[in-house]
Design a protein around this motif. Structure first.
Motif: not given
Length: 374
Positions: A5-9, A56-61, A203-204, A207-214
């Motif tokens: 969940l942290v990775v998603v966030g 976002g993917l790189l930051a999650a990694y 998970a990453s 999160g990236a898909c949710l982050g771009i949707l807004p």
């Protein structure tokens, strides 16, 4: 689960913040979607959602490598993830160039193949195929061919379906959540560590898909462009491929509690990950058949995709996207539930939800007409 969940966030937050920078950069560089006859947007809209999601993917990694539990994972987890991010960077760069200069189809295809081969060199590839109740081991050449075909096909399927605001990002986000659930539950049931490459990647990606949707949902302030659609399709395909080498084939073919899932015999371990993208794959197949029958290139654009048909029969832009989300969620989560939980209840539930989704597609426009005419 909490660390995922942290990775998603983190992926969500970084993608959301980078999207504003990417949108401004796209305006300055001229990476803007002009209004064409086949388009549904009314004003020029900037691209570059891809670089924001890649960030976002790189930051999650990077965050995962420092979390208490995930950081203890060995190279079998982080090695494939690094390989996917390397290939994802290549395919994102190809997409950025296309957003700027509109590459021809052959050049984009070459970039997709290059990114796929890079992933294979990092060990992300098929190791077997189910065949007539048995499991066929693959040599390196066969594994490379099958892996490249799937990755390129998925990247193009997502690219094809990216025709409405938020459609591709939302569908892939739904698919990645469903596949994360499948991978995580499978690890639990097999007594394996919860730190697996497929779970970290999906998970990453969610999160990236949710982050771009807004930024991307109707009315969109920016488009993800080819850089974004090819990237998220690429990562989802690689996630599913990485899972096939994580567990023995017999483990993948069993449901919860070891119950054999027999309604789709030995093909289930292979087709389950890819049913998540059934809707865009079906749209891609229909587009190729439609265009070749008309004597045109299968890559030539038109305005006859599934989402265009929804608009034609009377759905609003926003509702057409939500219906496509519903179809994607139905197929993705339905496949996961039926594969993991054998029994008639799962099949009946899937059938009822399918009927409700179909009813929403065809009945809602007629209700709108009655409401407005009364």
């Amino acid at each position: 689960m909490r660390e995922y969940l942290v990775v998603v966030g983190i992926a969500l937050g970084v993608t959301y913040l980078l999207a504003s920078i990417a949108r401004t950069s796209a305006h300055h560089l001229g990476a803007v979607a002009r209004v064409r006859d086949r388009d549904v947007h009314a004003v020029p809209t900037p691209y570059f959602g891809g670089p924001a999601m890649l960030g976002g993917l790189l930051a999650a990694y990077l965050a995962a490598t420092h979390l208490p539990f995930l950081s203890l994972a060995d190279e079998s987890v982080f090695g494939p993830v690094r390989g996917v991010l390397l290939g994802g960077t290549v395919i994102c760069i190809v997409g950025v160039i296309d957003d700027l200069y509109e590459l021809d189809a052959l050049s984009k295809f070459a970039g997709q193949v290059l990114a796929s081969i890079l992933v294979v060199t990092q060990g992300v590839q098929f190791v077997y195929l189910p065949l007539y109740g048995n499991y066929l081991g693959l040599d390196q050449a066969q594994a490379t061919i099958f892996t490249v075909l799937l990755i390129v096909g998925t990247a193009n399927a997502v690219n094809f379906v990216d025709g409405l605001d938020g459609l591709a990002a939302g569908m892939v986000g739904i698919g990645s959540v469903a596949f994360f659930a499948y991978a995580f539950i499978l690890a639990v049931e097999n007594g394996e560590t919860r730190a697996i490459a497929a779970a970290l990647l999906t998970a990453s990606l969610a999160g990236a898909c949710l982050g771009i949707l807004p930024h991307n949902f109707f009315p969109a302030r920016m488009f993800i462009g080819d850089s974004g659609s090819m990237l998220i399709g690429f990562v989802l395909a690689c996630s599913s491929i990485s899972l096939t080498g994580q567990f023995p084939a017999t483990s993948l073919a069993e449901g919860i509690g070891g119950a054999e899932v027999t309604f789709l015999p030995a093909l289930l371990p292979l087709i389950l990950p890819f049913t998540i993208l059934l809707v865009p794959f079906a749209d891609l197949a229909l587009a190729v058949v439609r265009r070749t029958r008309a004597g045109r290139s299968p890559f030539s654009p038109d305005k006859m995709h599934i989402h265009h048909r929804l608009l034609e029969i009377g759905h609003s832009h926003r509702r057409a996207v939500l219906l496509m989300y519903a179809a994607a969620g139905l197929v993705a989560f339905g496949s996961v539930v039926i594969s993991l939980f054998s029994g008639w209840q799962s099949i009946v539930g899937f059938g009822v939800l399918s009927l409700l989704t179909a009813a929403a597609v065809f009945v809602l426009p007629k209700l709108d007409d009655k409401i407005w005419s009364s």
